[in-house]
Design a protein around this motif. Sequence first.
Motif, PDB file in Angstrom:
ATOM      1  N   PHE A  22     -15.948 -36.438   0.682  1.00  0.00           N
ATOM      2  CA  PHE A  22     -15.819 -37.387   1.782  1.00  0.00           C
ATOM      3  C   PHE A  22     -14.375 -37.867   1.810  1.00  0.00           C
ATOM      4  O   PHE A  22     -13.840 -38.314   0.790  1.00  0.00           O
ATOM      5  CB  PHE A  22     -16.766 -38.577   1.590  1.00  0.00           C
ATOM      6  CG  PHE A  22     -16.651 -39.624   2.652  1.00  0.00           C
ATOM      7  CD1 PHE A  22     -17.211 -39.416   3.898  1.00  0.00           C
ATOM      8  CD2 PHE A  22     -15.973 -40.805   2.415  1.00  0.00           C
ATOM      9  CE1 PHE A  22     -17.109 -40.374   4.896  1.00  0.00           C
ATOM     10  CE2 PHE A  22     -15.873 -41.772   3.400  1.00  0.00           C
ATOM     11  CZ  PHE A  22     -16.434 -41.558   4.645  1.00  0.00           C
ATOM     12  N   LEU A  34     -16.655 -35.352   6.347  1.00  0.00           N
ATOM     13  CA  LEU A  34     -17.539 -34.999   5.248  1.00  0.00           C
ATOM     14  C   LEU A  34     -17.583 -33.479   5.151  1.00  0.00           C
ATOM     15  O   LEU A  34     -17.887 -32.798   6.133  1.00  0.00           O
ATOM     16  CB  LEU A  34     -18.958 -35.536   5.478  1.00  0.00           C
ATOM     17  CG  LEU A  34     -19.991 -35.096   4.451  1.00  0.00           C
ATOM     18  CD1 LEU A  34     -19.661 -35.612   3.055  1.00  0.00           C
ATOM     19  CD2 LEU A  34     -21.375 -35.544   4.861  1.00  0.00           C
ATOM     20  N   LEU A  47     -23.416 -42.309   7.164  1.00  0.00           N
ATOM     21  CA  LEU A  47     -23.538 -41.780   5.817  1.00  0.00           C
ATOM     22  C   LEU A  47     -23.684 -42.909   4.813  1.00  0.00           C
ATOM     23  O   LEU A  47     -22.961 -43.898   4.877  1.00  0.00           O
ATOM     24  CB  LEU A  47     -22.278 -40.959   5.481  1.00  0.00           C
ATOM     25  CG  LEU A  47     -22.196 -40.327   4.109  1.00  0.00           C
ATOM     26  CD1 LEU A  47     -23.223 -39.206   3.978  1.00  0.00           C
ATOM     27  CD2 LEU A  47     -20.795 -39.791   3.878  1.00  0.00           C
ATOM     28  N   TYR A  59     -27.198 -38.713  -1.156  1.00  0.00           N
ATOM     29  CA  TYR A  59     -26.702 -39.285   0.089  1.00  0.00           C
ATOM     30  C   TYR A  59     -27.771 -39.181   1.168  1.00  0.00           C
ATOM     31  O   TYR A  59     -28.659 -38.342   1.115  1.00  0.00           O
ATOM     32  CB  TYR A  59     -25.405 -38.611   0.546  1.00  0.00           C
ATOM     33  CG  TYR A  59     -25.554 -37.189   1.017  1.00  0.00           C
ATOM     34  CD1 TYR A  59     -25.736 -36.902   2.366  1.00  0.00           C
ATOM     35  CD2 TYR A  59     -25.512 -36.131   0.125  1.00  0.00           C
ATOM     36  CE1 TYR A  59     -25.862 -35.604   2.810  1.00  0.00           C
ATOM     37  CE2 TYR A  59     -25.631 -34.827   0.559  1.00  0.00           C
ATOM     38  CZ  TYR A  59     -25.811 -34.573   1.899  1.00  0.00           C
ATOM     39  OH  TYR A  59     -25.942 -33.278   2.335  1.00  0.00           O
TER      40      TYR A  59
END
Length: 74
Positions: A22, A34, A47, A59
């Motif tokens: 990221f 990302l 996110l 995530y």
Amino acid sequence: MRWADIGGKKALIFDELPAFLFVSTDGTFRMSKLYLDGEWDRSIYGLTVNGEMDGLVTYTASKYALSKNDEVFK
């Protein structure tokens, strides 16, 4: 992983391709990218990342219901 100067620019050098990367250039999600397994995922608009010492990073991503090949991403 290490920092290097290449042609007067900063570069982060990896020995192996990161599975999850990221990058935020200004601290906002609007200017962030990302990369999943080396590919920029442009369909993500939200996110949340969770990580713990000695644990897996997880995530949750909010994605548009479109193909990454859709014209909106070109």
